[in-house]
Motif scaffolding. Structure first.
Motif, PDB file in Angstrom:
ATOM      1  N   GLY A 117       0.518  -1.465  -0.567  1.00 18.70           N
ATOM      2  CA  GLY A 117      -0.380  -0.312  -0.275  1.00 18.70           C
ATOM      3  C   GLY A 117       0.937   1.449  -0.095  1.00 18.70           C
ATOM      4  N   SER A 118       1.875   0.955  -0.387  1.00 16.88           N
ATOM      5  CA  SER A 118       3.206   2.629   0.270  1.00 16.88           C
ATOM      6  C   SER A 118       2.831   3.342  -1.096  1.00 16.88           C
ATOM      7  N   GLU A 119       2.680   4.392  -1.435  1.00 17.47           N
ATOM      8  CA  GLU A 119       3.190   5.340  -2.288  1.00 17.47           C
ATOM      9  C   GLU A 119       4.059   6.397  -2.031  1.00 17.47           C
ATOM     10  N   LYS A 120       4.668   6.409  -1.052  1.00 17.73           N
ATOM     11  CA  LYS A 120       6.294   7.633  -0.092  1.00 17.73           C
ATOM     12  C   LYS A 120       6.651   6.806  -0.172  1.00 17.73           C
ATOM     13  N   THR A 121       7.301   5.705  -0.144  1.00 22.07           N
ATOM     14  CA  THR A 121       8.969   5.354   0.009  1.00 22.07           C
ATOM     15  C   THR A 121      10.047   5.758  -1.012  1.00 22.07           C
ATOM     16  N   ASP A 122      10.814   6.631   0.555  1.00 22.59           N
ATOM     17  CA  ASP A 122      12.176   7.136  -0.297  1.00 22.59           C
ATOM     18  C   ASP A 122      13.259   6.724  -0.032  1.00 22.59           C
ATOM     19  N   TRP A 123      14.166   8.158   0.010  1.00 25.03           N
ATOM     20  CA  TRP A 123      15.459   7.235  -0.265  1.00 25.03           C
ATOM     21  C   TRP A 123      16.087   8.101   0.630  1.00 25.03           C
ATOM     22  N   GLU A 124      17.389   7.998   1.336  1.00 24.13           N
ATOM     23  CA  GLU A 124      18.486   8.675   2.519  1.00 24.13           C
ATOM     24  C   GLU A 124      19.609   7.639   2.784  1.00 24.13           C
ATOM     25  N   VAL A 125      20.901   8.830   2.121  1.00 20.42           N
ATOM     26  CA  VAL A 125      22.038   7.778   2.116  1.00 20.42           C
ATOM     27  C   VAL A 125      22.502   8.689   3.484  1.00 20.42           C
ATOM     28  N   TYR A 208      20.449  12.298  -7.216  1.00 15.75           N
ATOM     29  CA  TYR A 208      20.020  13.326  -6.457  1.00 15.75           C
ATOM     30  C   TYR A 208      20.258  13.953  -5.708  1.00 15.75           C
ATOM     31  N   GLN A 209      20.946  12.806  -4.956  1.00 14.22           N
ATOM     32  CA  GLN A 209      21.413  13.321  -3.729  1.00 14.22           C
ATOM     33  C   GLN A 209      23.414  13.521  -3.800  1.00 14.22           C
ATOM     34  N   ASN A 210      24.466  14.748  -3.529  1.00 16.89           N
ATOM     35  CA  ASN A 210      25.232  15.265  -3.859  1.00 16.89           C
ATOM     36  C   ASN A 210      25.761  16.360  -3.340  1.00 16.89           C
ATOM     37  N   GLY A 211      26.190  15.683  -1.719  1.00 15.69           N
ATOM     38  CA  GLY A 211      26.660  16.786  -0.878  1.00 15.69           C
ATOM     39  C   GLY A 211      27.901  16.114   0.117  1.00 15.69           C
ATOM     40  N   THR A 212      28.097  16.942   1.125  1.00 16.09           N
ATOM     41  CA  THR A 212      29.484  16.178   2.099  1.00 16.09           C
ATOM     42  C   THR A 212      29.094  16.648   3.196  1.00 16.09           C
ATOM     43  N   THR A 213      29.962  15.393   3.813  1.00 15.23           N
ATOM     44  CA  THR A 213      29.640  15.659   5.355  1.00 15.23           C
ATOM     45  C   THR A 213      29.652  16.658   6.085  1.00 15.23           C
ATOM     46  N   GLY A 214      30.518  17.641   5.557  1.00 17.74           N
ATOM     47  CA  GLY A 214      30.588  18.828   6.244  1.00 17.74           C
ATOM     48  C   GLY A 214      29.827  19.893   5.719  1.00 17.74           C
ATOM     49  N   THR A 243      20.784  12.917   6.474  1.00 18.65           N
ATOM     50  CA  THR A 243      20.870  13.328   5.760  1.00 18.65           C
ATOM     51  C   THR A 243      21.076  14.444   4.686  1.00 18.65           C
ATOM     52  N   PRO A 244      21.668  14.421   3.327  1.00 20.93           N
ATOM     53  CA  PRO A 244      22.145  15.485   2.807  1.00 20.93           C
ATOM     54  C   PRO A 244      20.825  15.702   1.733  1.00 20.93           C
ATOM     55  N   PRO A 245      20.615  16.737   0.796  1.00 24.53           N
ATOM     56  CA  PRO A 245      19.812  17.151  -0.003  1.00 24.53           C
ATOM     57  C   PRO A 245      19.732  16.617  -0.494  1.00 24.53           C
ATOM     58  N   GLY A 246      17.864  16.232  -0.759  1.00 26.08           N
ATOM     59  CA  GLY A 246      18.211  15.202  -2.887  1.00 26.08           C
ATOM     60  C   GLY A 246      17.373  14.006  -2.483  1.00 26.08           C
ATOM     61  N   VAL A 247      16.548  14.165  -1.370  1.00 21.33           N
ATOM     62  CA  VAL A 247      15.589  12.851  -0.754  1.00 21.33           C
ATOM     63  C   VAL A 247      14.187  13.269  -1.799  1.00 21.33           C
ATOM     64  N   GLY A 248      13.842  12.592  -2.738  1.00 19.12           N
ATOM     65  CA  GLY A 248      12.643  12.134  -3.113  1.00 19.12           C
ATOM     66  C   GLY A 248      11.186  13.065  -2.893  1.00 19.12           C
ATOM     67  N   LEU A 249      10.939  13.428  -1.426  1.00 19.02           N
ATOM     68  CA  LEU A 249       9.985  13.748  -0.494  1.00 19.02           C
ATOM     69  C   LEU A 249      11.033  15.141  -1.586  1.00 19.02           C
ATOM     70  N   GLY A 250      11.790  15.649  -1.261  1.00 17.21           N
ATOM     71  CA  GLY A 250      12.247  17.221  -1.575  1.00 17.21           C
ATOM     72  C   GLY A 250      11.805  17.647  -2.884  1.00 17.21           C
ATOM     73  N   GLN A 251      11.724  16.604  -4.363  1.00 16.96           N
ATOM     74  CA  GLN A 251      11.944  17.019  -5.114  1.00 16.96           C
ATOM     75  C   GLN A 251      10.363  17.787  -5.815  1.00 16.96           C
ATOM     76  N   LYS A 252      10.585  18.218  -6.639  1.00 16.33           N
ATOM     77  CA  LYS A 252       9.288  19.607  -7.059  1.00 16.33           C
ATOM     78  C   LYS A 252       9.137  18.614  -8.337  1.00 16.33           C
ATOM     79  N   PRO A 253       8.126  18.551  -8.669  1.00 18.59           N
ATOM     80  CA  PRO A 253       6.836  18.096  -7.672  1.00 18.59           C
ATOM     81  C   PRO A 253       8.142  16.261  -6.585  1.00 18.59           C
ATOM     82  N   PRO A 254       7.449  16.051  -5.269  1.00 23.03           N
ATOM     83  CA  PRO A 254       7.858  14.710  -5.267  1.00 23.03           C
ATOM     84  C   PRO A 254       8.071  13.812  -6.137  1.00 23.03           C
ATOM     85  N   VAL A 255       8.909  13.214  -5.690  1.00 23.91           N
ATOM     86  CA  VAL A 255       9.359  11.747  -6.590  1.00 23.91           C
ATOM     87  C   VAL A 255       9.767  10.656  -5.787  1.00 23.91           C
TER      88      VAL A 255
END
Length: 281
Positions: A117-125, A208-214, A243-255
């Motif tokens: 039933g999930s429609e909002k499964t997302d990722w976070e490195v 989608y995500q491309n950041g730094t732990t800094g 997690t750094p930015p670029g998660v699915g929830l943060g896309q416009k529209p969300p992915v």
């Protein structure tokens, strides 16, 4: 060292990655990458072994979570200012703490299962921290001496259960397969400056995500010290640091994940994960 666990789920053996990328079997010396093995003396004994004397593992065995007998799987939310901004949340004044259930743990390349039933499964490195020496009320200046090593974590999240259904975030974070950990547990002497590592995630080849732990708001030492004020930390506890930015929830529209995608994610020096996304039956 780059420590790992290999073999079928529930039957993983301890191993070590050699400089040529081969897996060396440690089962003649330790039963698992867990417990007292993660203490400073245990890691020192493994570091003193002669790699040439360790059996080379043939083929390409499955990799399990890089640490065994995990007692707690603690996570920090909204720990990158730019990720907080993309979700519309204020910058936290103290670390945001939640949990993933131990049953969520999986290998770095195991399938991720979208819940029914999930429609909002997302990722976070995320940068994972594995506790070696336990303790409580740990001063920040001593906190890094309690680290056995670092690893890659995918904090998979079901956003509807996390945000739309009341209660705490934990409900959306702990589904089975929602905690890939590994491929390796990299000891601090090889991990480099964990406060300045590249961290990234791709879905079907799109980054989608491309950041730094800094850009973490609370660094590793601060997180360990903070958590130790409200719980005792024990060998094998896993802390996922945000997690750094670029998660699915943060896309416009969300992915969000629908099934059939392939995720690739990694952190400099800590390895790469690759997961196929499937739907629960």
């Amino acid at each position: 060292m780059k420590l790992l666990r290999y073999g079928p789920p529930g039957q993983e053996k301890p191993g070590l990655l050699d400089p040529e990328g081969g897996i060396r079997d440690l089962s003649g010396h330790v039963a698992d990458i867990a417990g007292e093995v993660l203490l400073p003396d245990g890691l020192a004994r493994l570091a003193a072994l002669d790699l040439a004397d360790l059996p080379l593992v043939g083929g390409e065995p499955r990799l399990g979570p890089c640490v065994g007998r995990v007692g707690k799987f603690v996570c920090i939310g909204l720990n990158y200012a730019d990720h907080a901004a993309e979700t519309g949340a204020p910058i936290p004044r103290e670390p945001v703490v939640f949990n993933k259930w131990i049953s969520a743990l999986s290998g770095p390349n195991d399938d991720i299962e979208i819940p029914r039933g999930s429609e909002k499964t997302d990722w976070e490195v995320e940068l994972g921290v594995v506790i070696g020496k336990g303790g409580k009320y740990i001063p920040p200046e001593e906190a890094l001496s309690h680290v056995a090593g670092y690893c890659v974590v995918n904090d998979v999240s079901e956003r509807s259960w996390q945000m739309d259904r009341g209660g705490t975030w934990d409900k959306g974070k702990g589904f089975d397969t929602f905690g890939p950990v590994g491929p390796w547990l990299v000891t601090p002497d090889e991990a480099g400056d964990v406060g300045n590592l590249s961290i990234w995630l791709e879905v079907d080849g799109h980054r989608y995500q491309n950041g730094t732990t800094g850009t973490m708001i609370f660094d590793v030492a601060t997180i360990i010290s903070y958590l130790s004020q409200c719980m005792s930390l024990q060998p094998g506890d896993v802390i996922s640091t945000g997690t750094p930015p670029g998660v699915g929830l943060g896309q416009k529209p969300p992915v969000f994940l629908r099934g059939g995608e392939v995720l690739r994610l990694g952190i400099d020096g800590l390895g790469v994960q690759s997961q196929r996304v499937v739907r629960a039956v």
